[in-house]
Write an enzyme that holds these catalytic residues in place. Sequence first.
Site, PDB file in Angstrom:
ATOM      1  N   HIS A   1      -9.188  14.700   7.636  1.00  0.00           N
ATOM      2  CA  HIS A   1      -9.315  15.465   6.389  1.00  0.00           C
ATOM      3  C   HIS A   1      -9.649  16.928   6.681  1.00  0.00           C
ATOM      4  CE1 HIS A   1     -10.838  16.541   2.336  1.00  0.00           C
ATOM      5  NE2 HIS A   1     -11.773  17.170   3.021  1.00  0.00           N
ATOM      6  N   GLU A   2     -10.634  17.155   7.572  1.00  0.00           N
ATOM      7  CA  GLU A   2     -11.016  18.532   7.910  1.00  0.00           C
ATOM      8  C   GLU A   2      -9.850  19.289   8.552  1.00  0.00           C
ATOM      9  OE1 GLU A   2     -13.782  19.985   7.014  1.00  0.00           O
ATOM     10  OE2 GLU A   2     -14.447  18.123   6.077  1.00  0.00           O
TER      11      GLU A   2
ATOM     12  N   HIS B   1      -7.472  20.859   6.151  1.00  0.00           N
ATOM     13  CA  HIS B   1      -7.808  22.207   5.674  1.00  0.00           C
ATOM     14  C   HIS B   1      -7.210  23.269   6.594  1.00  0.00           C
ATOM     15  CE1 HIS B   1     -10.338  20.985   2.409  1.00  0.00           C
ATOM     16  NE2 HIS B   1     -11.175  20.307   3.185  1.00  0.00           N
TER      17      HIS B   1
ATOM     18  N   GLU C   1      -9.082  19.980  -1.573  1.00  0.00           N
ATOM     19  CA  GLU C   1      -9.641  18.712  -1.100  1.00  0.00           C
ATOM     20  C   GLU C   1      -8.611  17.589  -1.218  1.00  0.00           C
ATOM     21  OE1 GLU C   1     -12.523  18.231   0.471  1.00  0.00           O
ATOM     22  OE2 GLU C   1     -12.706  20.423   0.359  1.00  0.00           O
TER      23      GLU C   1
END
Length: 446
Positions: A308-309, A312, A388
């Site tokens: 997930h990070e 970004h 997100e």
Amino acid sequence: MLSEENFILYGVLSFLLLEYLWELYLSIRQHKIYEHAVEIPEELREIVNEDTYQKARLYGLDKSTFSIVKELFGIVTTVVIILLNGFVYFWNMGGALVSAVGYDPNNEILRSAGFMLSMSVFNSIINVPFSVYYTFVLEERHGFNKQTVGFFIKDKIKVFLVSQVIMLPLISALVYIVKIGGKYFFIYLWLFAMIMTFVFMTIYPNCIAPLFDKYTPLPEGDLKNRIEKLAASIDFPLYKLYIVEGSKRSTHSNAYFYGFFKNKRIVLFDTLVKDYVPETTEEKKDENVAESDKIGCNNDEVLAVLAHELGHWKFNHIVKNFVIMQVNLFLIFLVFGLMFQYEAMYRAFGFQNEKPVLIGLLVVFQFIFSPYNAILSFLMTILSRRFEFQADGFAIKLGKGNLLRQALIKLNKDNLGFPVFDWMYSMWHHSHPPLLERIKAIDKKD
């Protein structure tokens, strides 16, 4: 008919009160959710159990009450300072400090530094009771606080000293630039601010953050190897892997990355990794702790959180936020450049014969731009939620949707995040989508 300065003063006070009442209204709506949502909603029964749900509800209720009281104190303090010409008082105190150390109190650069030091001391003192209560009563009551009194005191002193060492030279430089910058000083201010942003984004993780927490390289092993493999699979330029002992402060957990170009670092909180044991913490090596009682995620789930990070990074979210921040800064400095000689603005805050640069900058930043800042904050919240969901989608594309779902549920449990929110409160405040929204989106995409 109102004078210009009274028009500005009443306008500022009116918006401050309106903004406070709006925030209070939203907080009360959410507070009622904490009070009355005692039954687990049907759609959450497979996500949280009764014990976790009630603990999270009570934790949220305590935090909500604390926030409402603190915000009330904050607005009263701000209004009193404005009405009693508190900026003039601190400005004079700054001059007295400069004079006390043997320098000319009429030197605006030094006096501005003295003013900020005085304000910082004042704000630190009045916030101590709230900080003590939050850490040693509220967080302690719900099992999150890990700080001793000695650690807390040393940490607060260290934070204050480091912030002054950084802030006072920056304030002095800003005033100096305005003084020598001529007609287009706002452009130089913006360039200086942008350069300083790059500088602090570079030095903070390496030089400042280690002053407060211990950062160590992630030990060799399965987790490190798999993180490196994940990074290589998407061409993420991973330079180093760190783990930070956040457990000395709290059991809350997190993960993030930082760095420019080919020098990316990933940082994991030790509370995120279930099987990590700090070398200095012998009591954590107890093998009798039940698996279900351990906080944090297993290695598969940690990889999903990192996916997930890394999403970004893949979607350039940090770069986009940086660009927005710089455009916003330029606009603020531009408006300040147009207004900083406006005498009525200074008279509204008690300055009859002076127009200190720093006071003008604070008034524009903090008060004149308040309506704009509120709208921008809301728009950034909307954008952040979109980011997100995009980052979650990236983790799903890497085949980690189900593991991310598990990790989010587990972290929500560890952090006692209450999964039920008033829609208006959530829309205004939540830069990260609530748990149920994220899970629904993951299930839909996966």
